[in-house]
Design a protein around this motif. Structure first.
Motif, PDB file in Angstrom:
ATOM      1  N   LYS A   1      -4.269 -11.854  -0.439  1.00 56.75           N
ATOM      2  CA  LYS A   1      -2.948 -11.456   0.055  1.00 56.75           C
ATOM      3  C   LYS A   1      -2.940 -11.511   1.581  1.00 56.75           C
ATOM      4  CE  LYS A   1      -1.078  -7.774  -1.488  1.00 56.75           C
ATOM      5  NZ  LYS A   1      -0.907  -6.349  -1.872  1.00 56.75           N
ATOM      6  N   LEU A   2      -1.787 -11.805   2.147  1.00 59.02           N
ATOM      7  CA  LEU A   2      -1.668 -11.831   3.596  1.00 59.02           C
ATOM      8  C   LEU A   2      -2.016 -10.473   4.196  1.00 59.02           C
ATOM      9  CD1 LEU A   2       1.599 -13.891   4.210  1.00 59.02           C
ATOM     10  CD2 LEU A   2      -0.744 -14.563   4.754  1.00 59.02           C
ATOM     11  N   SER A   3      -1.588  -9.393   3.535  1.00 61.13           N
ATOM     12  CA  SER A   3      -1.864  -8.054   4.075  1.00 61.13           C
ATOM     13  C   SER A   3      -3.359  -7.765   4.116  1.00 61.13           C
ATOM     14  CB  SER A   3      -1.146  -6.984   3.250  1.00 61.13           C
ATOM     15  OG  SER A   3      -1.583  -7.018   1.902  1.00 61.13           O
ATOM     16  N   THR A   4      -4.107  -8.348   3.164  1.00 62.99           N
ATOM     17  CA  THR A   4      -5.561  -8.161   3.156  1.00 62.99           C
ATOM     18  C   THR A   4      -6.189  -8.866   4.351  1.00 62.99           C
ATOM     19  OG1 THR A   4      -5.585  -8.019   0.742  1.00 62.99           O
ATOM     20  CG2 THR A   4      -7.682  -8.482   1.823  1.00 62.99           C
ATOM     21  N   GLU A   5      -5.710 -10.064   4.638  1.00 64.69           N
ATOM     22  CA  GLU A   5      -6.216 -10.790   5.809  1.00 64.69           C
ATOM     23  C   GLU A   5      -5.885 -10.047   7.099  1.00 64.69           C
ATOM     24  OE1 GLU A   5      -8.102 -13.307   5.963  1.00 64.69           O
ATOM     25  OE2 GLU A   5      -8.044 -14.165   3.943  1.00 64.69           O
ATOM     26  N   VAL A   6      -4.661  -9.522   7.174  1.00 72.92           N
ATOM     27  CA  VAL A   6      -4.259  -8.771   8.368  1.00 72.92           C
ATOM     28  C   VAL A   6      -5.107  -7.511   8.498  1.00 72.92           C
ATOM     29  CG1 VAL A   6      -2.377  -7.508   9.469  1.00 72.92           C
ATOM     30  CG2 VAL A   6      -1.908  -9.668   8.311  1.00 72.92           C
ATOM     31  N   TYR A   7      -5.331  -6.839   7.380  1.00 76.01           N
ATOM     32  CA  TYR A   7      -6.161  -5.633   7.381  1.00 76.01           C
ATOM     33  C   TYR A   7      -7.551  -5.937   7.946  1.00 76.01           C
ATOM     34  CZ  TYR A   7      -9.470  -2.326   5.310  1.00 76.01           C
ATOM     35  OH  TYR A   7     -10.499  -1.447   5.111  1.00 76.01           O
ATOM     36  N   GLU A   8      -8.168  -7.023   7.492  1.00 77.92           N
ATOM     37  CA  GLU A   8      -9.508  -7.372   7.962  1.00 77.92           C
ATOM     38  C   GLU A   8      -9.507  -7.658   9.465  1.00 77.92           C
ATOM     39  OE1 GLU A   8     -12.241  -7.086   6.457  1.00 77.92           O
ATOM     40  OE2 GLU A   8     -11.605  -6.848   4.360  1.00 77.92           O
ATOM     41  N   ARG A   9      -8.464  -8.314   9.940  1.00 80.28           N
ATOM     42  CA  ARG A   9      -8.413  -8.639  11.368  1.00 80.28           C
ATOM     43  C   ARG A   9      -8.162  -7.401  12.218  1.00 80.28           C
ATOM     44  NH1 ARG A   9      -5.701 -14.653  12.127  1.00 80.28           N
ATOM     45  NH2 ARG A   9      -6.587 -15.595  10.258  1.00 80.28           N
ATOM     46  N   LEU A  10      -7.289  -6.541  11.750  1.00 77.73           N
ATOM     47  CA  LEU A  10      -7.037  -5.303  12.496  1.00 77.73           C
ATOM     48  C   LEU A  10      -8.289  -4.421  12.513  1.00 77.73           C
ATOM     49  CD1 LEU A  10      -3.445  -4.325  11.283  1.00 77.73           C
ATOM     50  CD2 LEU A  10      -4.104  -5.422  13.430  1.00 77.73           C
ATOM     51  N   LYS A  11      -8.965  -4.358  11.370  1.00 72.89           N
ATOM     52  CA  LYS A  11     -10.197  -3.566  11.303  1.00 72.89           C
ATOM     53  C   LYS A  11     -11.236  -4.117  12.263  1.00 72.89           C
ATOM     54  CE  LYS A  11     -13.009  -3.871   7.796  1.00 72.89           C
ATOM     55  NZ  LYS A  11     -13.667  -3.784   6.470  1.00 72.89           N
TER      56      LYS A  11
ATOM     57  N   GLY B   1       4.709 -11.950   8.308  1.00 73.98           N
ATOM     58  CA  GLY B   1       5.896 -11.130   8.356  1.00 73.98           C
ATOM     59  C   GLY B   1       5.593  -9.653   8.509  1.00 73.98           C
ATOM     60  N   ARG B   2       6.647  -8.888   8.710  1.00 71.86           N
ATOM     61  CA  ARG B   2       6.506  -7.442   8.915  1.00 71.86           C
ATOM     62  C   ARG B   2       5.872  -6.711   7.728  1.00 71.86           C
ATOM     63  NH1 ARG B   2       9.080  -4.911  12.931  1.00 71.86           N
ATOM     64  NH2 ARG B   2      10.573  -6.659  13.078  1.00 71.86           N
ATOM     65  N   PRO B   3       6.224  -7.047   6.476  1.00 76.96           N
ATOM     66  CA  PRO B   3       5.619  -6.322   5.341  1.00 76.96           C
ATOM     67  C   PRO B   3       4.091  -6.389   5.323  1.00 76.96           C
ATOM     68  CG  PRO B   3       7.531  -7.543   4.601  1.00 76.96           C
ATOM     69  CD  PRO B   3       7.270  -7.991   6.011  1.00 76.96           C
ATOM     70  N   ALA B   4       3.523  -7.557   5.647  1.00 77.04           N
ATOM     71  CA  ALA B   4       2.053  -7.688   5.647  1.00 77.04           C
ATOM     72  C   ALA B   4       1.436  -6.808   6.725  1.00 77.04           C
ATOM     73  CB  ALA B   4       1.656  -9.146   5.866  1.00 77.04           C
ATOM     74  N   ILE B   5       2.095  -6.730   7.894  1.00 72.26           N
ATOM     75  CA  ILE B   5       1.596  -5.881   8.974  1.00 72.26           C
ATOM     76  C   ILE B   5       1.645  -4.422   8.560  1.00 72.26           C
ATOM     77  CG2 ILE B   5       1.984  -5.109  11.337  1.00 72.26           C
ATOM     78  CD1 ILE B   5       0.933  -7.951  11.179  1.00 72.26           C
ATOM     79  N   ARG B   6       2.752  -3.996   8.000  1.00 73.11           N
ATOM     80  CA  ARG B   6       2.911  -2.582   7.634  1.00 73.11           C
ATOM     81  C   ARG B   6       1.953  -2.172   6.522  1.00 73.11           C
ATOM     82  NH1 ARG B   6       9.477  -1.364   8.069  1.00 73.11           N
ATOM     83  NH2 ARG B   6       9.525  -1.465  10.358  1.00 73.11           N
ATOM     84  N   GLU B   7       1.778  -3.063   5.547  1.00 72.60           N
ATOM     85  CA  GLU B   7       0.854  -2.736   4.450  1.00 72.60           C
ATOM     86  C   GLU B   7      -0.574  -2.602   4.964  1.00 72.60           C
ATOM     87  OE1 GLU B   7      -0.476  -4.519   0.084  1.00 72.60           O
ATOM     88  OE2 GLU B   7       1.407  -5.193   1.017  1.00 72.60           O
ATOM     89  N   ALA B   8      -0.975  -3.480   5.870  1.00 72.41           N
ATOM     90  CA  ALA B   8      -2.322  -3.410   6.443  1.00 72.41           C
ATOM     91  C   ALA B   8      -2.493  -2.154   7.283  1.00 72.41           C
ATOM     92  CB  ALA B   8      -2.587  -4.651   7.295  1.00 72.41           C
ATOM     93  N   MET B   9      -1.463  -1.808   8.050  1.00 73.79           N
ATOM     94  CA  MET B   9      -1.535  -0.602   8.889  1.00 73.79           C
ATOM     95  C   MET B   9      -1.633   0.653   8.027  1.00 73.79           C
ATOM     96  SD  MET B   9      -0.970  -1.424  12.333  1.00 73.79           S
ATOM     97  CE  MET B   9       0.352  -0.657  13.222  1.00 73.79           C
ATOM     98  N   GLN B  10      -0.876   0.681   6.931  1.00 65.23           N
ATOM     99  CA  GLN B  10      -0.933   1.840   6.039  1.00 65.23           C
ATOM    100  C   GLN B  10      -2.320   1.986   5.420  1.00 65.23           C
ATOM    101  OE1 GLN B  10       1.196   4.256   5.469  1.00 65.23           O
ATOM    102  NE2 GLN B  10       2.788   3.427   6.835  1.00 65.23           N
ATOM    103  N   ALA B  11      -2.947   0.847   5.091  1.00 61.62           N
ATOM    104  CA  ALA B  11      -4.304   0.895   4.525  1.00 61.62           C
ATOM    105  C   ALA B  11      -5.281   1.478   5.535  1.00 61.62           C
ATOM    106  CB  ALA B  11      -4.741  -0.502   4.105  1.00 61.62           C
ATOM    107  N   LEU B  12      -5.159   1.082   6.803  1.00 58.18           N
ATOM    108  CA  LEU B  12      -6.026   1.626   7.850  1.00 58.18           C
ATOM    109  C   LEU B  12      -5.735   3.103   8.092  1.00 58.18           C
ATOM    110  CD1 LEU B  12      -5.904  -1.389  10.322  1.00 58.18           C
ATOM    111  CD2 LEU B  12      -7.922  -0.598   9.069  1.00 58.18           C
TER     112      LEU B  12
END
Length: 237
Positions: free
Chosen positions: A12-22, A49-60
């Motif tokens: 998922k895009l949010s998973t990729e974003v999560y890994e990069r933010l982490k 998009g915004r949803p992937a960013i928000r989902e990754a931020m919420q996971a962090l």
């Protein structure tokens, strides 16, 4: 020879974003106290998009790595033993509520943990530690007749013993276990004279610590926790 299949799994895009933010946090690009880039900046940087960013931020945020407040940029937090164990509080509450044997397992684990902690406390306690424990004991004595305050001070006494060795993981584990047990303390049993027994047992434990006698401290703690384990029960049990 045909090689075994090694399919590429699309994440998922949010998973990729999560890994990069982490990675931005773990590599030091962002440090505790720093604000995260804005959502728009991150969208442009990662091309999502915004949803992937928000989902990754919420996971962090759920991991305790970010503080997220409405209308403000997320801020990087310092991950400590206390915040780490705090992340499992809700899961522990569900486990204790839904698993019949979990409360007994927790009480057994507490005894195993605190008997080792009190040995180290007796080996390492200085005058300031003994004085702090004595002050908590006096506060608990003054709380006779006030069950909620008495129990809260009881737990602070045990948490303070866990702080003596100077290992923040010990202290965090003790605070978490005591917090999980708190909701199962049967306050009605306070009124059967057991509050005075608790005070006497705490005095004995403190004296063993002050005497720097690890074996006696362990024996006193085990007697105290074995006796008091019946104070923690499920409602209606």
């Amino acid at each position: 020879m045909v090689q075994p299949s090694e399919p590429i799994v699309r994440r998922k895009l949010s998973t990729e974003v999560y890994e990069r933010l982490k990675a931005m946090i773990t590599t030091g690009e962002l440090r505790p106290g720093d604000q995260m880039p804005s959502e728009r900046e991150l969208m442009e940087r990662f091309g999502v998009g915004r949803p992937a960013i928000r989902e990754a931020m919420q996971a962090l945020g759920g991991m305790g790595l970010l503080a997220i407040s409405h209308g403000e940029r997320a801020r990087v937090l310092s991950l400590t033993p206390r915040s780490l164990f705090g992340q499992v509080d809700r899961a522990a509450e569900i486990m204790l509520t839904t698993s019949p044997g979990a409360l007994d397992h927790l009480k057994e684990a507490r005894i195993f943990f605190e008997r080792g902690i009190v040995r180290q406390a007796a080996e390492r306690a200085g005058p300031a530690d003994v004085a702090a424990l004595g002050a908590l004991l006096a506060e608990q004595r003054a709380a006779l007749g006030d069950p909620d305050r008495f129990i809260r001070t009881d737990m602070r006494f045990h948490a303070r013993i866990a702080a003596v060795p100077g290992n923040p993981i010990f202290e965090a584990v003790a605070e978490s276990m005591l917090g999980w047990l708190r909701q199962y303390h049967n306050e009605l049993l306070i009124w059967s004279g057991k509050e005075n027994v608790t005070l006497l047992e705490h005095e004995e434990i403190l004296q063993c610590i002050a005497d720097r006698d690890p074996a006696a401290a362990e024996a006193s703690m085990v007697r105290h926790l074995e006796r008091s384990r019946e104070l923690y029960r499920h409602q209606g049990a």
